[in-house]
Scaffold this motif. Structure first.
Motif, PDB file in Angstrom:
ATOM      1  N   PHE A 190       1.710  -5.654   0.176  1.00 45.76           N
ATOM      2  CA  PHE A 190       1.708  -5.162   1.604  1.00 45.76           C
ATOM      3  C   PHE A 190       2.143  -3.888   1.834  1.00 45.76           C
ATOM      4  CE2 PHE A 190       2.418  -4.461   6.058  1.00 45.76           C
ATOM      5  CZ  PHE A 190       1.449  -4.316   6.514  1.00 45.76           C
ATOM      6  N   HIS A 194       0.482  -0.197   2.902  1.00 46.48           N
ATOM      7  CA  HIS A 194       0.270   0.155   4.302  1.00 46.48           C
ATOM      8  C   HIS A 194       0.828   1.599   4.414  1.00 46.48           C
ATOM      9  CE1 HIS A 194       0.811  -0.296   8.779  1.00 46.48           C
ATOM     10  NE2 HIS A 194       2.076  -0.044   8.461  1.00 46.48           N
ATOM     11  N   LYS A 198      -3.091   2.745   4.198  1.00 47.68           N
ATOM     12  CA  LYS A 198      -3.492   1.856   5.357  1.00 47.68           C
ATOM     13  C   LYS A 198      -4.723   1.091   5.173  1.00 47.68           C
ATOM     14  CE  LYS A 198      -0.632   3.816   9.012  1.00 47.68           C
ATOM     15  NZ  LYS A 198       0.454   4.318   7.932  1.00 47.68           N
ATOM     16  N   GLY A 199      -4.841   0.796   3.810  1.00 41.85           N
ATOM     17  CA  GLY A 199      -6.127   0.049   3.691  1.00 41.85           C
ATOM     18  C   GLY A 199      -7.454   1.179   3.398  1.00 41.85           C
ATOM     19  N   THR A 206      -8.291  -2.120   0.771  1.00 43.00           N
ATOM     20  CA  THR A 206      -7.787  -3.126   1.665  1.00 43.00           C
ATOM     21  C   THR A 206      -8.025  -4.666   0.973  1.00 43.00           C
ATOM     22  OG1 THR A 206      -8.936  -2.082   3.738  1.00 43.00           O
ATOM     23  CG2 THR A 206      -8.673  -4.574   3.753  1.00 43.00           C
ATOM     24  N   TYR A 210      -3.898  -7.332   3.348  1.00 41.11           N
ATOM     25  CA  TYR A 210      -4.001  -6.390   4.218  1.00 41.11           C
ATOM     26  C   TYR A 210      -4.926  -6.743   5.515  1.00 41.11           C
ATOM     27  CZ  TYR A 210      -3.178  -1.730   6.359  1.00 41.11           C
ATOM     28  OH  TYR A 210      -2.786  -0.651   7.095  1.00 41.11           O
ATOM     29  N   TYR A 213      -3.428  -8.551   7.876  1.00 40.09           N
ATOM     30  CA  TYR A 213      -2.864  -7.896   8.891  1.00 40.09           C
ATOM     31  C   TYR A 213      -3.677  -7.275   9.976  1.00 40.09           C
ATOM     32  CZ  TYR A 213      -0.450  -3.631  10.350  1.00 40.09           C
ATOM     33  OH  TYR A 213       0.109  -2.639  11.085  1.00 40.09           O
TER      34      TYR A 213
END
Length: 256
Positions: A190, A194, A198-199, A206, A210, A213
């Protein structure tokens, strides 16, 4: 399974509705991304560490310094290593584009190009796991009986033949351990995703973790029902991968 209100508290019972919603969304892309991320994070890290350890076993000067240098990534936390790679991948001042520029190659948007972002994150993950793999395999090589190696040398086994017929088979328990543990670790990754992407971009990085999340916590979201459904799928995927590895790979493990 229950739905939840705006504050995340359980509300009405919805049965399998979250699973139906999950299958109707872009969940296939998330699973494919998770599979690619796991494959390209585990295989290069394990095979690369094996190659390096076999090279380090050659009688060369400064081998202790080299072994320490290759094991150094193990000392970095995920957050620290991710920040380092964020600087390396910086399109303006990063080392990666600096090297490409010296070769006359145009700059690359490492973390904003959908076709390159996932390989870039995988490369960072391989580097993060490399040190641990080197340490485990080095310990395995050190545990090999010198008498066995010397007997193989007396029979004429040297170089690649010695490595493929003696060293690698005797390292099979360590290799099996690393494949299983690295696969579980990759499925749970993760922090680097991140921090680096951030995906994104366009959900190119992604993974399943993620996505959980994003459903449960990101951007003020509190869709805990959908996140829980994906968490169950993640558990099933982990159990399935582990069962396949124990059912297939363990048969080739030589426990001495």
């Amino acid at each position: 399974m229950h739905g939840n209100d705006l504050f995340g508290a359980p509300s009405v019972y919805v049965g399998a509705e979250h699973y139906r919603e999950m299958l109707s969304a872009d969940f296939g892309k998330v699973l494919a991304t998770t599979g690619l991320f796991t494959l390209f994070s585990v295989v290069p890290a394990v095979l690369g560490a094996l190659f390096v350890v076999l090279l380090l076993e050659a009688r060369i000067r400064g081998v202790r310094v080299l072994r320490t240098a290759f094991a150094l990534p193990f000392a970095f936390s995920v957050a620290t290593a991710s920040v380092v790679f964020a600087v390396i991948y910086n399109p303006a001042i990063g080392v990666a584009n600096g090297l490409l520029g010296s070769l006359g190659i145009d700059r690359v948007n490492w973390l904003t190009d959908p076709s390159i972002a996932l390989p870039a994150v995988c490369a960072a993950t391989v580097w993060m796991n490399f040190g641990y793999n080197v340490l485990v395999l080095s310990a395995g090589v050190a545990a090999i009986s010198p008498e066995v190696v010397e007997a193989a040398r007396l029979d004429g086994a040297t170089g690649w033949r010695l490595a493929s017929r003696i060293t690698v088979p005797l390292l099979s328990p360590q290799l099996f351990f690393l494949v299983v543990v690295s696969t579980i670790h990759a499925l749970q990754s993760f922090g680097q995703i991140h921090i680096l992407t951030k995906g994104g971009p366009d959900q190119a990085t992604t993974t399943l973790v993620y996505s959980i999340y994003e459903k449960a916590f990101a951007f003020g979201s509190s869709d805990f029902g959908s996140a829980s459904a994906q968490a169950v799928v993640l558990l099933v995927v982990m159990l399935g991968c582990t069962a396949v590895q124990f059912g297939i790979l363990e048969r080739r493990v030589h426990y001495r």
